[in-house]
Write an enzyme that holds these catalytic residues in place. Sequence first.
Site, PDB file in Angstrom:
ATOM      1  N   ASN A 131      23.952  73.339 -72.459  1.00 52.51           N
ATOM      2  CA  ASN A 131      22.804  73.970 -73.118  1.00 52.51           C
ATOM      3  C   ASN A 131      22.993  73.933 -74.631  1.00 52.51           C
ATOM      4  OD1 ASN A 131      24.831  75.929 -72.568  1.00 52.51           O
ATOM      5  ND2 ASN A 131      23.380  77.613 -72.646  1.00 52.51           N
ATOM      6  N   ILE A 132      21.858  73.802 -75.315  1.00 54.16           N
ATOM      7  CA  ILE A 132      21.845  73.662 -76.774  1.00 54.16           C
ATOM      8  C   ILE A 132      20.796  74.627 -77.306  1.00 54.16           C
ATOM      9  CG2 ILE A 132      21.492  72.072 -78.712  1.00 54.16           C
ATOM     10  CD1 ILE A 132      22.036  69.753 -76.641  1.00 54.16           C
ATOM     11  N   GLU A 133      21.249  75.687 -77.963  1.00 57.37           N
ATOM     12  CA  GLU A 133      20.308  76.717 -78.422  1.00 57.37           C
ATOM     13  C   GLU A 133      19.838  76.444 -79.842  1.00 57.37           C
ATOM     14  OE1 GLU A 133      22.286  80.435 -77.506  1.00 57.37           O
ATOM     15  OE2 GLU A 133      21.826  80.150 -75.368  1.00 57.37           O
TER      16      GLU A 133
ATOM     17  N   CYS B   9      16.743  77.269 -64.035  1.00 60.01           N
ATOM     18  CA  CYS B   9      15.480  77.949 -64.359  1.00 60.01           C
ATOM     19  C   CYS B   9      14.298  77.144 -63.792  1.00 60.01           C
ATOM     20  CB  CYS B   9      15.339  78.121 -65.871  1.00 60.01           C
ATOM     21  SG  CYS B   9      14.800  76.639 -66.738  1.00 60.01           S
TER      22      CYS B   9
ATOM     23  N   GLU C 275      20.865  71.499 -67.665  1.00 55.50           N
ATOM     24  CA  GLU C 275      20.324  70.592 -66.648  1.00 55.50           C
ATOM     25  C   GLU C 275      19.376  69.582 -67.276  1.00 55.50           C
ATOM     26  OE1 GLU C 275      20.510  73.855 -66.652  1.00 55.50           O
ATOM     27  OE2 GLU C 275      20.657  74.714 -64.635  1.00 55.50           O
TER      28      GLU C 275
ATOM     29  N   CYS D  24      13.578  73.691 -65.415  1.00 56.09           N
ATOM     30  CA  CYS D  24      14.512  72.636 -64.979  1.00 56.09           C
ATOM     31  C   CYS D  24      14.199  72.189 -63.555  1.00 56.09           C
ATOM     32  CB  CYS D  24      15.951  73.123 -65.093  1.00 56.09           C
ATOM     33  SG  CYS D  24      16.490  73.280 -66.813  1.00 56.09           S
TER      34      CYS D  24
ATOM     35  N   CYS E  39      18.164  73.700 -71.791  1.00 56.50           N
ATOM     36  CA  CYS E  39      19.143  74.004 -70.739  1.00 56.50           C
ATOM     37  C   CYS E  39      20.061  72.808 -70.488  1.00 56.50           C
ATOM     38  CB  CYS E  39      18.438  74.333 -69.432  1.00 56.50           C
ATOM     39  SG  CYS E  39      17.515  75.869 -69.441  1.00 56.50           S
TER      40      CYS E  39
END
Length: 140
Positions: free
Chosen positions: A46-48, A94, A59, A97, A57
């Site tokens: 995941n990359i915020e 989620c 995935e 995804c 996310c």
Amino acid sequence: MSKSVSDRELIEVAMKAREMAYTPYSHFQVGAALLTKDGKVYPGCNIENAGYTPSNCAERTAFFKAVSEGAREFAAIAIVAGMEGGELIRTAPCGVCRQVMMEFCDPETFRILLAVSPDQYEEWTLERMLPLGFGPKDLA
Ligand code: THU
């Protein structure tokens, strides 16, 4: 067809990918490893983002890496997650995804491994996780 990569190996790749998670806001780190039908593995984390909405996310990172490199047929995905510095917690993908999975995967056969260690995991199908999912077949 995907026999060359074991579930254990796939989960280990997801655990390694999780180390790359960029999570300065939630500190919830997720790793994924997506297996193609011909045995290639695409890791993702995941990359915020400070703007929150653009966060991605693990995935979807894995799917978008794979699709952008030409992969189209997928057999399984392993997912591991947990707070930074803590234990792995069984975590399901989620809804967004799951919908991305619907686009590229056969719901009846695509395997989703929710792992807490290389040999402790739940196995789901996309069909079970997204019943009556809307996909490409609905537009055909
Ligand atoms: N996240 C994932 O990467 N995958 C999941 O299956 C659940 C949530 C991420 C998004 C966000 O960076 C953080 O976990 C907290 O929601």
